[in-house]
Write a protein that holds these residues in place. Structure first.
Motif, PDB file in Angstrom:
ATOM      1  N   GLY A  83       0.687  -1.150  -0.070  1.00  0.00           N
ATOM      2  CA  GLY A  83      -0.029   0.043  -0.055  1.00  0.00           C
ATOM      3  C   GLY A  83       0.911   0.948  -0.038  1.00  0.00           C
ATOM      4  N   ASN A  84       0.246   2.405  -0.251  1.00  0.00           N
ATOM      5  CA  ASN A  84       0.897   3.662  -0.322  1.00  0.00           C
ATOM      6  C   ASN A  84       1.522   3.970   1.073  1.00  0.00           C
ATOM      7  OD1 ASN A  84      -0.004   3.758  -2.879  1.00  0.00           O
ATOM      8  ND2 ASN A  84      -1.494   5.435  -2.113  1.00  0.00           N
ATOM      9  N   ALA A  85       2.864   4.305   1.279  1.00  0.00           N
ATOM     10  CA  ALA A  85       3.311   4.690   2.450  1.00  0.00           C
ATOM     11  C   ALA A  85       4.001   6.101   2.692  1.00  0.00           C
ATOM     12  CB  ALA A  85       4.671   3.612   2.705  1.00  0.00           C
ATOM     13  N   LEU A  86       3.458   6.554   3.846  1.00  0.00           N
ATOM     14  CA  LEU A  86       4.039   7.852   4.323  1.00  0.00           C
ATOM     15  C   LEU A  86       4.765   7.702   5.580  1.00  0.00           C
ATOM     16  CD1 LEU A  86       4.025  10.896   4.244  1.00  0.00           C
ATOM     17  CD2 LEU A  86       1.717  11.034   5.403  1.00  0.00           C
ATOM     18  N   ASN A  87       6.062   8.264   5.641  1.00  0.00           N
ATOM     19  CA  ASN A  87       6.633   7.984   6.743  1.00  0.00           C
ATOM     20  C   ASN A  87       7.368   9.707   7.295  1.00  0.00           C
ATOM     21  OD1 ASN A  87       7.317   4.999   7.126  1.00  0.00           O
ATOM     22  ND2 ASN A  87       7.370   5.262   5.123  1.00  0.00           N
ATOM     23  N   ILE A  88       7.408   9.757   8.480  1.00  0.00           N
ATOM     24  CA  ILE A  88       7.703  11.012   9.137  1.00  0.00           C
ATOM     25  C   ILE A  88       8.485  10.826  10.214  1.00  0.00           C
ATOM     26  CG2 ILE A  88       7.281  13.254   9.863  1.00  0.00           C
ATOM     27  CD1 ILE A  88       4.799  13.441   7.991  1.00  0.00           C
ATOM     28  N   ASN A  89       9.553  11.154  10.409  1.00  0.00           N
ATOM     29  CA  ASN A  89      10.577  11.303  11.703  1.00  0.00           C
ATOM     30  C   ASN A  89      10.963  12.485  12.050  1.00  0.00           C
ATOM     31  OD1 ASN A  89      13.803   9.779  12.538  1.00  0.00           O
ATOM     32  ND2 ASN A  89      11.855   9.863  13.673  1.00  0.00           N
ATOM     33  N   ILE A  90      10.508  12.843  13.272  1.00  0.00           N
ATOM     34  CA  ILE A  90      10.984  14.403  13.525  1.00  0.00           C
ATOM     35  C   ILE A  90      11.626  14.209  14.894  1.00  0.00           C
ATOM     36  CG2 ILE A  90      10.267  16.698  14.328  1.00  0.00           C
ATOM     37  CD1 ILE A  90       7.582  16.057  12.912  1.00  0.00           C
ATOM     38  N   GLY A  91      13.040  14.966  15.180  1.00  0.00           N
ATOM     39  CA  GLY A  91      13.724  14.832  16.412  1.00  0.00           C
ATOM     40  C   GLY A  91      14.130  15.959  16.656  1.00  0.00           C
ATOM     41  N   LYS A  92      14.684  16.045  18.037  1.00  0.00           N
ATOM     42  CA  LYS A  92      15.423  16.993  18.688  1.00  0.00           C
ATOM     43  C   LYS A  92      16.343  16.966  19.476  1.00  0.00           C
ATOM     44  CE  LYS A  92      15.066  21.700  19.903  1.00  0.00           C
ATOM     45  NZ  LYS A  92      16.294  21.762  20.633  1.00  0.00           N
ATOM     46  N   GLU A  93      17.713  17.490  19.343  1.00  0.00           N
ATOM     47  CA  GLU A  93      18.428  17.603  20.302  1.00  0.00           C
ATOM     48  C   GLU A  93      18.160  18.531  21.368  1.00  0.00           C
ATOM     49  OE1 GLU A  93      22.692  18.761  19.983  1.00  0.00           O
ATOM     50  OE2 GLU A  93      23.017  16.703  19.569  1.00  0.00           O
ATOM     51  N   ILE A  94      17.454  18.004  22.433  1.00  0.00           N
ATOM     52  CA  ILE A  94      17.139  19.104  23.603  1.00  0.00           C
ATOM     53  C   ILE A  94      18.142  19.635  24.490  1.00  0.00           C
ATOM     54  CG2 ILE A  94      15.346  19.199  25.583  1.00  0.00           C
ATOM     55  CD1 ILE A  94      14.100  16.692  24.441  1.00  0.00           C
ATOM     56  N   THR A  95      19.192  18.977  24.722  1.00  0.00           N
ATOM     57  CA  THR A  95      20.409  19.334  25.142  1.00  0.00           C
ATOM     58  C   THR A  95      21.634  18.554  24.677  1.00  0.00           C
ATOM     59  OG1 THR A  95      20.679  17.898  26.967  1.00  0.00           O
ATOM     60  CG2 THR A  95      19.180  19.792  27.353  1.00  0.00           C
ATOM     61  N   SER A  96      22.883  19.052  24.857  1.00  0.00           N
ATOM     62  CA  SER A  96      23.746  18.069  24.515  1.00  0.00           C
ATOM     63  C   SER A  96      23.836  16.687  25.007  1.00  0.00           C
ATOM     64  CB  SER A  96      25.222  18.934  25.129  1.00  0.00           C
ATOM     65  OG  SER A  96      25.189  18.890  26.336  1.00  0.00           O
ATOM     66  N   SER A  97      23.074  16.519  25.983  1.00  0.00           N
ATOM     67  CA  SER A  97      23.033  14.899  26.303  1.00  0.00           C
ATOM     68  C   SER A  97      21.779  14.206  26.205  1.00  0.00           C
ATOM     69  CB  SER A  97      23.422  14.861  27.903  1.00  0.00           C
ATOM     70  OG  SER A  97      22.472  15.675  28.606  1.00  0.00           O
ATOM     71  N   VAL A  98      20.711  15.109  25.849  1.00  0.00           N
ATOM     72  CA  VAL A  98      19.189  14.399  25.658  1.00  0.00           C
ATOM     73  C   VAL A  98      18.896  14.766  24.257  1.00  0.00           C
ATOM     74  CG1 VAL A  98      16.944  14.538  26.560  1.00  0.00           C
ATOM     75  CG2 VAL A  98      18.758  14.782  27.875  1.00  0.00           C
ATOM     76  N   ASP A  99      18.177  13.743  23.546  1.00  0.00           N
ATOM     77  CA  ASP A  99      17.540  14.040  22.230  1.00  0.00           C
ATOM     78  C   ASP A  99      16.369  12.912  22.396  1.00  0.00           C
ATOM     79  OD1 ASP A  99      18.126  11.476  20.677  1.00  0.00           O
ATOM     80  OD2 ASP A  99      19.911  12.065  21.356  1.00  0.00           O
ATOM     81  N   ALA A 100      15.298  13.426  21.433  1.00  0.00           N
ATOM     82  CA  ALA A 100      13.930  12.485  21.375  1.00  0.00           C
ATOM     83  C   ALA A 100      13.343  12.688  20.023  1.00  0.00           C
ATOM     84  CB  ALA A 100      12.827  13.436  22.405  1.00  0.00           C
ATOM     85  N   ASN A 101      12.856  11.838  19.710  1.00  0.00           N
ATOM     86  CA  ASN A 101      12.386  11.709  18.302  1.00  0.00           C
ATOM     87  C   ASN A 101      10.950  10.963  18.122  1.00  0.00           C
ATOM     88  OD1 ASN A 101      12.852   8.919  17.104  1.00  0.00           O
ATOM     89  ND2 ASN A 101      14.378   9.115  18.701  1.00  0.00           N
ATOM     90  N   LEU A 102      10.039  11.372  17.188  1.00  0.00           N
ATOM     91  CA  LEU A 102       8.700  10.619  17.274  1.00  0.00           C
ATOM     92  C   LEU A 102       8.490  10.326  15.699  1.00  0.00           C
ATOM     93  CD1 LEU A 102       5.892  10.317  18.226  1.00  0.00           C
ATOM     94  CD2 LEU A 102       5.464  12.665  17.528  1.00  0.00           C
ATOM     95  N   THR A 103       8.081   9.198  15.475  1.00  0.00           N
ATOM     96  CA  THR A 103       7.946   8.694  14.163  1.00  0.00           C
ATOM     97  C   THR A 103       6.324   8.282  13.736  1.00  0.00           C
ATOM     98  OG1 THR A 103      10.083   7.529  13.910  1.00  0.00           O
ATOM     99  CG2 THR A 103       8.739   6.712  12.447  1.00  0.00           C
ATOM    100  N   PHE A 104       6.021   8.728  12.849  1.00  0.00           N
ATOM    101  CA  PHE A 104       4.400   8.520  12.166  1.00  0.00           C
ATOM    102  C   PHE A 104       4.638   7.596  10.923  1.00  0.00           C
ATOM    103  CE2 PHE A 104       1.262   9.698   9.025  1.00  0.00           C
ATOM    104  CZ  PHE A 104       0.171   9.408  10.083  1.00  0.00           C
ATOM    105  N   ARG A 105       4.040   6.609  10.783  1.00  0.00           N
ATOM    106  CA  ARG A 105       3.871   5.706   9.572  1.00  0.00           C
ATOM    107  C   ARG A 105       2.458   5.319   9.157  1.00  0.00           C
ATOM    108  NH1 ARG A 105       7.185   1.655  10.665  1.00  0.00           N
ATOM    109  NH2 ARG A 105       9.180   2.538   9.528  1.00  0.00           N
ATOM    110  N   LYS A 106       2.186   5.665   8.014  1.00  0.00           N
ATOM    111  CA  LYS A 106       0.739   5.566   7.484  1.00  0.00           C
ATOM    112  C   LYS A 106       0.909   4.630   6.127  1.00  0.00           C
ATOM    113  CE  LYS A 106      -3.472   6.600   6.046  1.00  0.00           C
ATOM    114  NZ  LYS A 106      -3.558   5.912   4.904  1.00  0.00           N
TER     115      LYS A 106
END
Length: 784
Positions: free
Chosen positions: A680-703
């Motif tokens: 099926g058609n696929a959409l992928n989005i991955n967003i991330g942030k280096e919050i500090t020099s020691s912490v980073d976070a990311n979020l992934t959406f797949r449709k």
């Protein structure tokens, strides 16, 4: 049936509560760490912009790879100001090739997401999906809808991983060992035959990936847990660079789990994991111009699995206890003297895959149970030794050997004209030994059907080829022209004595030889000047490809698998009746790269690609045409697709996105139907942030959109296909990485956070097997 754009919004609205919950968690996380963000930003903003930019450039110039390390003064690297490393974020590699359908999963992505298997790691690449199921042994790569093992070439450190077994994946790679994965979509001139879908090229880690400036020896221990299937993983790594000309790394990984939990809280039977991996890699730099790399990779896996590993829920074939032992070695030589005519790479590789399937009576209809048998004892008459066969044992032993030589010669180079030539020679040999033995060697089924352990439905044999290719590259100002030519000489031979005897009986050869020639052409034009950091490029590529029949297709006898049945071929073996399966791929697109979008520090890389693929002489269309009085193989496939991928980075933020759509038509030689093997058609989005020099976070959406599946029928006039719909789905994943200290890193990964029920693709066109429900994974990494 493909979902329209408005279906996407309906699905988002339908899942509002789950989405809001996931978003709320991320927002709380970001705001709770906001004081640290302000502190980090104040530190950076207090500097003059010119000094920050200079420091960034200095870091980029002084960060070296092991190859560059030979020619750089190590003292300069050791004295790199520590403050620059901490506060200036280097640009992450986008992994997007601007003129070819090639995407690289970088080491940053692999570390950030902590994928459980190599198949999950490539699912965000446009045009790529996973067929089979959540078990590693049952997964196969699907590239542009080509989902068979033989349509996608897989290489680890240059060594092809060859495996040919009925409905089994056979790609045994532990992602913990990898530094990058390159995904080539479509045939590439150096990939070899069989790459109609594309090629997966995995590169393993080395010591230089972990050593800090001034460090010569180190160690890393990693422990992980996943709550979905109570998966415990651990790995131990030792790495050293005792001398500037020596790099050594050893890694041990162990993964154990229970059965997978589905979204409805039920268990997926016999999906437990019990695998162990080893990697030993030694790199030697005898001179500044020479690099010699030795890589040894070993993988073992045991446990109960479906016999039909890539299919849906087990049916006729039932379950087996499967033990896999996979090993590969690679010797790579890179020779890059200060001579424009020489940029030589030589790969010498080999390995084996040994597989043992144990089927106790009743586990499968292949070895049905008998109420009158107690093991191999026939209880009504114990003196009769021919009735009860006992346990069934299938053995598959594979050996591969590879030589791959390539050189890029720069013939001429001026300010406006550059001529270079890529040339290569390849040799590949694959040997397969297959045997079937029952516990009772005197049983009638052993003596009559599998004498000496030989299995006519899965014959032993060898397949080898020698190939030569050449690809000039002509750069005329902003225009690049890249024609290509490849010649493959093949030899396929069956070695099973029973099959050879049967072929000789009916005057058929046990060896098939052929030559195939393929051509390619690439055109690219930079709309801006070549020395401009901003790149806007239009391109077009044309490539031919082919796939030879497998041993099972050439030499399988009988109704199971053979398409050449009595009375047309008394041997029931097709042999040289098959033609090669050929394909032509045409693509065109536009790419854009800008390291300073709108004069800011925003880095953007994007590409839009359109392609058309026509595949002729489908093996599945082999049939006897009574009207013509001969066998024909006139089936074809036609597919069209769109692929978009983009990467954006600004300071501590990044975003990766991809979209792909495939549609097509299949003609089985009798009638045309929709191409039911495409995802099926696929959409992928991955967003991330280096919050500090020691912490980073990311979020992934797949449709993933709805796809057509076959409910019944075989496509013939008397049994046409009946279609159904495999529902699309949405997956949310998230992760947080915390570098507690230079020696301790903690990672928290959430997969399928909204616990949606979904199915993988089925390469045979039917409904796929269910995927795992929500999974939360925690990892602790300790480094010395």
């Amino acid at each position: 049936m493909m979902t329209r754009l408005n279906d996407y919004w309906r699905l988002i609205i339908k899942n509002t509560q789950a989405v809001c919950l996931c978003g709320l968690v991320c927002v709380v996380l970001l705001f709770s760490l906001q004081p640290l963000v302000f502190a980090a930003e104040d530190t950076v903003e207090s500097r003059e912009p010119e000094k920050v930019e200079d420091a960034s450039e200095q870091l980029e110039q002084q960060t070296v790879t092991p190859k560059q390390d030979k020619k750089v003064d190590l003292d300069n690297v050791d004295t790199l100001p520590e403050v620059s490393v901490k506060e200036i974020r280097a640009k992450e590699d986008s992994g997007i090739n601007p003129t070819q359908s090639i995407t690289t999963i970088t080491s940053e992505q692999l570390q950030r997401s902590q994928f459980s298997n190599v198949f999950e790691a490539v699912r965000s690449v446009p045009g790529v999906s996973t067929s089979g199921g959540p078990r590693a042994s049952g997964m196969t790569f699907s590239i542009r809808g080509f989902a068979d093992n033989e349509d996608v070439v897989v290489k680890v450190d240059g060594a092809p991983k060859a495996f040919e077994k009925y409905r089994m994946g056979g790609t045994f790679i532990e992602p913990e060992l990898l530094r990058s994965i390159e995904v080539q979509r479509g045939p590439q001139i150096s990939s070899g035959s069989g790459a109609l879908g594309g090629t997966i090229i995995a590169q393993t880690k080395n010591a230089a990936d972990f050593l800090r400036p001034g460090q010569t020896v180190g160690a890393k221990a990693k422990f992980g847990y996943g709550n979905n299937n109570d998966e415990y993983s651990r790995s131990y790594m030792l790495y050293a660079r005792p001398h500037e000309r020596l790099d050594i790394l050893y890694n041990y990984s162990n993964r154990q789990s229970n059965n997978i939990t589905l979204a409805d809280k039920t268990k997926l039977d016999n999906s437990a994991i019990e695998s162990v991996s080893h990697l030993l890699k030694v790199s030697i730099f005898p001179t500044d111009d020479l690099e010699v790399i030795t890589s040894l990779v070993k993988f073992t896996d045991t446990g109960m699995q479906p016999y039909d590993a890539t299919g849906g829920q087990p049916g006729f074939f039932g379950y087996v206890r499967r033990a896999t032992d996979d090993f590969s070695w690679t010797e790579t030589l890179n020779y890059t003297p200060d001579n424009p005519w020489l940029n030589l790479k030589a790969v010498f590789a080999g390995g084996y895959t040994n597989l043992h399937d144990l089927l106790k009576p009743g586990w499968s209809n292949i070895n049905p149970s008998n109420s009158f048998c107690n093991g191999i004892i026939f209880t009504p008459n114990p003196s009769n030794k021919t009735i009860c066969p006992g346990d069934l044992n299938d053995y598959y032993n594979y050996k591969t050997r590879t030589i791959d030589l390539s050189n890029t010669a720069i013939i001429a180079k001026t300010d406006h004209v550059e001529l270079s030539v890529l040339a290569g020679w390849q040799y590949n040999s694959r040997e397969r030994e297959v045997s079937r033995f029952y516990e009772n060697s005197n049983s009638s089924v052993q003596v009559n059907s599998y004498p000496g352990g030989q299995n006519l439905t899965a014959p032993s044999g060898n397949r080898s080829y020698k190939a030569f290719y050449v690809q000039p590259s002509i750069q005329l100002g902003q225009l690049n022209i890249k024609p290509g030519y490849r010649r493959d000489d093949y030899e396929v031979e069956v070695t099973g004595a029973l099959t050879k005897k049967r072929l000789a009986q009916f005057g058929q050869s046990d060896k098939i030889e052929f030559t195939a020639e393929t051509f390619s052409l690439g055109l690219a034009y930079d709309l801006f000047q070549r020395n401009s950091p901003e790149k806007l490029t239009v391109y077009s590529n044309y490539a031919q490809g082919f796939r030879p029949p497998l041993l099972d297709e050439y030499f399988t006898a009988g109704g199971f698998g053979s398409r050449c049945l009595f009375p047309q071929t008394p041997s029931t073996i097709c042999g040289d009746l098959y033609n090669l399966q050929n394909s032509e791929s045409t693509e065109a697109g536009i790419s854009y790269q800008n390291p300073k979008l709108w004069g800011t520090n925003v880095f953007l890389s994007s590409k839009l690609n359109f392609y058309h693929i026509y595949t002729a002489n489908l093996f599945t269309s082999m049939r006897y045409d009574t009207a013509q009085g001969k066998y024909t193989q006139d089936g074809w496939e036609r597919r069209n697709g769109i692929e978009f991928e983009s990467f954006l980075q600004y300071q501590g933020w990044f975003m990766r996105g991809s979209y792909s759509k495939i549609s097509g038509e299949l003609n089985n030689g009798l009638t045309a139907v929709p191409l039911y093997t495409v995802p099926g058609n696929a959409l992928n989005i991955n967003i991330g942030k280096e919050i500090t020099s020691s912490v980073d976070a990311n979020l992934t959406f797949r449709k993933i959109s709805d796809r057509d599946v076959i409910l019944s029928g075989d496509g013939s006039a008397t049994s046409p296909y009946t279609y159904g719909i495999q529902n699309g789905y949405v997956l949310w994943n998230a992760g947080v990485n915390w570098r507690v200290s230079p020696n301790v890193t903690l990672r928290l990964i959430g997969e399928n956070l909204t616990n949606n029920q979904y199915r993988f693709d089925n390469a045979m066109g039917g409904a796929g097997i269910l995927g795992p429900g929500r999974n939360v994974k925690f990892f602790a990494e300790l480094m010395y």
